[in-house]
Design an enzyme around this catalytic site. Structure first.
Site, PDB file in Angstrom:
ATOM      1  N   CYS A 114       0.808  -1.231   0.000  1.00 27.24           N
ATOM      2  CA  CYS A 114       0.000   0.000   0.000  1.00 27.24           C
ATOM      3  C   CYS A 114       0.838   1.276   0.000  1.00 27.24           C
ATOM      4  O   CYS A 114       0.321   2.352  -0.274  1.00 27.24           O
ATOM      5  CB  CYS A 114      -0.932   0.010   1.205  1.00 27.24           C
ATOM      6  SG  CYS A 114      -2.242  -1.191   1.020  1.00 27.24           S
ATOM      7  N   HIS A 254      -2.809   7.540   2.548  1.00 27.68           N
ATOM      8  CA  HIS A 254      -3.300   6.291   1.960  1.00 27.68           C
ATOM      9  C   HIS A 254      -4.687   6.014   2.539  1.00 27.68           C
ATOM     10  O   HIS A 254      -4.933   6.240   3.728  1.00 27.68           O
ATOM     11  CB  HIS A 254      -2.334   5.156   2.306  1.00 27.68           C
ATOM     12  CG  HIS A 254      -2.849   3.800   1.945  1.00 27.68           C
ATOM     13  ND1 HIS A 254      -3.312   3.508   0.689  1.00 27.68           N
ATOM     14  CD2 HIS A 254      -3.001   2.665   2.695  1.00 27.68           C
ATOM     15  CE1 HIS A 254      -3.711   2.253   0.665  1.00 27.68           C
ATOM     16  NE2 HIS A 254      -3.551   1.725   1.871  1.00 27.68           N
ATOM     17  N   ASN A 284     -10.201   0.938  -0.540  1.00 28.39           N
ATOM     18  CA  ASN A 284      -8.744   0.871  -0.572  1.00 28.39           C
ATOM     19  C   ASN A 284      -8.302   0.354  -1.947  1.00 28.39           C
ATOM     20  O   ASN A 284      -8.441  -0.834  -2.242  1.00 28.39           O
ATOM     21  CB  ASN A 284      -8.258  -0.059   0.546  1.00 28.39           C
ATOM     22  CG  ASN A 284      -6.745  -0.132   0.630  1.00 28.39           C
ATOM     23  OD1 ASN A 284      -6.043   0.379  -0.246  1.00 28.39           O
ATOM     24  ND2 ASN A 284      -6.233  -0.774   1.665  1.00 28.39           N
TER      25      ASN A 284
HETATM   26  O1  UT7 Z   1      -3.943  -0.818   3.313  1.00 23.55           O
HETATM   27  C1  UT7 Z   1      -3.050  -1.652   3.952  1.00 23.55           C
HETATM   28  C2  UT7 Z   1      -3.098  -1.571   5.410  1.00 23.55           C
HETATM   29  N1  UT7 Z   1      -4.349  -2.077   5.882  1.00 23.55           N
HETATM   30  C3  UT7 Z   1      -4.949  -1.444   6.847  1.00 23.55           C
HETATM   31  O2  UT7 Z   1      -4.479  -0.436   7.289  1.00 23.55           O
HETATM   32  C4  UT7 Z   1      -6.216  -2.065   7.397  1.00 23.55           C
HETATM   33  C5  UT7 Z   1      -6.146  -2.119   8.897  1.00 23.55           C
HETATM   34  N2  UT7 Z   1      -7.273  -2.750   9.528  1.00 23.55           N
HETATM   35  C6  UT7 Z   1      -8.537  -2.253   9.497  1.00 23.55           C
HETATM   36  O3  UT7 Z   1      -8.821  -1.302   8.809  1.00 23.55           O
HETATM   37  C7  UT7 Z   1      -9.549  -2.846  10.424  1.00 23.55           C
HETATM   38  O4  UT7 Z   1      -8.915  -3.701  11.331  1.00 23.55           O
HETATM   39  C8  UT7 Z   1     -10.710  -3.618   9.719  1.00 23.55           C
HETATM   40  C9  UT7 Z   1     -11.603  -2.644   9.009  1.00 23.55           C
HETATM   41  C10 UT7 Z   1     -10.113  -4.637   8.745  1.00 23.55           C
HETATM   42  C11 UT7 Z   1     -11.555  -4.351  10.765  1.00 23.55           C
HETATM   43  O5  UT7 Z   1     -12.039  -3.412  11.726  1.00 23.55           O
HETATM   44  P1  UT7 Z   1     -11.843  -3.671  13.295  1.00 23.55           P
HETATM   45  O6  UT7 Z   1     -12.488  -2.562  13.974  1.00 23.55           O
HETATM   46  O7  UT7 Z   1     -10.385  -3.885  13.530  1.00 23.55           O
HETATM   47  O8  UT7 Z   1     -12.671  -4.984  13.502  1.00 23.55           O
HETATM   48  P2  UT7 Z   1     -12.181  -6.392  14.086  1.00 23.55           P
HETATM   49  O9  UT7 Z   1     -11.403  -7.146  13.091  1.00 23.55           O
HETATM   50  O10 UT7 Z   1     -11.584  -6.156  15.438  1.00 23.55           O
HETATM   51  O11 UT7 Z   1     -13.598  -7.100  14.297  1.00 23.55           O
HETATM   52  C12 UT7 Z   1     -14.576  -6.602  15.222  1.00 23.55           C
HETATM   53  C13 UT7 Z   1     -15.821  -7.454  15.091  1.00 23.55           C
HETATM   54  C14 UT7 Z   1     -15.532  -8.948  15.102  1.00 23.55           C
HETATM   55  O12 UT7 Z   1     -16.596  -9.595  15.763  1.00 23.55           O
HETATM   56  P3  UT7 Z   1     -16.457 -10.056  17.290  1.00 23.55           P
HETATM   57  O13 UT7 Z   1     -15.275 -10.995  17.301  1.00 23.55           O
HETATM   58  O14 UT7 Z   1     -16.215  -8.824  18.084  1.00 23.55           O
HETATM   59  O15 UT7 Z   1     -17.768 -10.725  17.559  1.00 23.55           O
HETATM   60  C15 UT7 Z   1     -15.529  -9.327  13.649  1.00 23.55           C
HETATM   61  O16 UT7 Z   1     -15.863 -10.672  13.428  1.00 23.55           O
HETATM   62  O17 UT7 Z   1     -16.441  -7.178  13.824  1.00 23.55           O
HETATM   63  C16 UT7 Z   1     -16.618  -8.417  13.099  1.00 23.55           C
HETATM   64  N3  UT7 Z   1     -16.482  -8.142  11.678  1.00 23.55           N
HETATM   65  C17 UT7 Z   1     -17.492  -7.739  10.911  1.00 23.55           C
HETATM   66  N4  UT7 Z   1     -18.792  -7.495  11.178  1.00 23.55           N
HETATM   67  C18 UT7 Z   1     -19.576  -7.078  10.167  1.00 23.55           C
HETATM   68  C19 UT7 Z   1     -15.355  -8.212  10.915  1.00 23.55           C
HETATM   69  N5  UT7 Z   1     -15.645  -7.867   9.652  1.00 23.55           N
HETATM   70  C20 UT7 Z   1     -16.952  -7.568   9.616  1.00 23.55           C
HETATM   71  C21 UT7 Z   1     -17.832  -7.139   8.605  1.00 23.55           C
HETATM   72  N6  UT7 Z   1     -19.118  -6.904   8.907  1.00 23.55           N
HETATM   73  N7  UT7 Z   1     -17.418  -6.947   7.334  1.00 23.55           N
END
Ligand code: UT7
Length: 327
Positions: A114, A254, A284
């Site tokens: 990225c 980014h 992204n």
């Molecule tokens: O570009 C390259 C670099 N990449 C980045 O910078 C991306 C960095 N990461 C992120 O942007 C975020 O971590 C994400 C957007 C990928 C995820 O957001 P988060 O706030 O970190 O969510 P999480 O992975 O901690 O998940 C929180 C909850 C989980 O459920 P439980 O375990 O709390 O019950 C996930 O299973 O949200 C759930 N979840 C979703 N729910 C609805 C994960 N994806 C989804 C979804 N829809 N699409």
């Protein structure tokens, strides 16, 4: 006066087909509200089947060329930052040079995930500053959606397709690319990767069945590193150049997650109106996010405007560039 490299034109392209959060609700267990709140994304563009990363790059280059009085035959070098090249080899840069009719130019691809566009921009600027070249195209282009597993809600909501390009030319004024800082940390490699298809895990029927050719990301951990990495490296560049928030016209981050962008802007003391944000429209697009921002904001920029470009991504690789807009 020392020769500097300045961006003197910008071009961009996004495919027409739109994939809205509401469409994703029908594909995986997610919802529009979750995606908007956790990422800032509302919709993203999807490249039509049969078209390639180089096709998008060529569209972006045509957009750039029609704003300038140069022709493809004037271009010396084409650097392409991408993680979704047309082929593993040859380089997509070669294919682009052929498609736009620039056989005199040379070129190569770069991969810093990225952050690739910033790495390519800095590399391109070196060819200008050394006096070796006068016209360098730096392309950031990715067809991310062909690498997305639309059964994985952790990743399929994030990515879109697009291409952006800038022209670098020499300038002897106090504008152009002025400073930069870069970093890599390979211990984070396995947190964001395409596992198969390289020498680590060559392609087999099993790797395809196991969906190991799609994007894998340990989102929560990458998020923590991204928030710190992008804010820290932007701060290094600001401090070294005695820049305050008042001096900065725009942060050009980014576009991986609106919350990462906000954290970087907050640390730099920059209000939202000084931050280029289009993640809600495009998601992204990996290497295309930063040039697509410049493309969209081009008409609002004036000569001398201070821009801070910043990115964090797979690798880990991250960086920041300080430049003054040249037109
Ligand atoms: O570009 C390259 C670099 N990449 C980045 O910078 C991306 C960095 N990461 C992120 O942007 C975020 O971590 C994400 C957007 C990928 C995820 O957001 P988060 O706030 O970190 O969510 P999480 O992975 O901690 O998940 C929180 C909850 C989980 O459920 P439980 O375990 O709390 O019950 C996930 O299973 O949200 C759930 N979840 C979703 N729910 C609805 C994960 N994806 C989804 C979804 N829809 N699409």
């Amino acid at each position: 006066m020392k020769i500097k490299a300045a961006i003197t034109a910008v071009g961009g392209y996004v495919p027409e087909k739109v994939l809205h959060n509401k469409d994703l609700e029908k594909m995986v267990d997610t919802n529009d509200e979750w995606i908007r709140e956790r990422t800032g994304i509302i919709e993203r563009r999807i490249l039509e089947e049969g078209r390639t990363t180089s096709d998008m790059a060529v569209e972006a280059i045509h957009d750039l060329l029609k704003k300038t009085n140069i022709t493809p035959q004037d271009i010396d070098l084409i650097i392409v930052s991408t993680v979704s090249p047309d082929h593993v080899y040859p380089a997509t840069a070669n294919i682009i040079a052929d498609k736009i009719g620039a056989p005199q130019s040379w070129g190569f691809d770069m991969n810093a995930a990225c952050s690739g566009f910033l790495y390519a921009l800095r590399t391109g600027s070196q060819f200008i500053e050394s006096g070796m070249h006068k016209k360098v195209l730096v392309v950031g282009a990715d067809n991310m959606t062909m690498r997305v597993n639309y059964e994985d809600r952790n990743t399929c909501i994030l990515f879109g397709d697009g291409a952006g390009v800038v022209l670098l030319e020499p300038i002897e004024e106090e504008v152009g690319i002025l400073d930069s800082e870069f970093a890599v940390d390979g211990s984070g490699a396995k947190l964001l990767m395409q596992e198969a298809g390289g020498s680590y895990l060559p392609t087999t029927v099993e790797t395809v069945k196991a969906k190991k050719h799609f994007i894998f990301q340990e989102g929560r951990t990458v998020f923590k590193h991204a928030v710190k990495g992008m804010a820290d490296i932007t701060e290094v560049v600001m401090k070294r150049n005695n820049l305050t928030a008042d001096d900065v016209a725009y942060l050009v981050p980014h576009q991986a997650n609106k919350r990462i962008i906000d954290a970087t802007a907050n640390r730099a003391g920059l209000p939202e109106e000084k931050v280029m944000i289009n993640i809600h429209k495009y998601g992204n697009t990996t290497n295309a996010t930063i040039p697509l921002c410049l493309w969209e904001w081009e008409s609002k920029l004036s000569k001398g405007d201070v821009l801070l470009l910043a990115a964090f991504g797979g690798g880990f690789a991250w960086g920041s560039i300080y430049l003054k807009w040249a037109y």
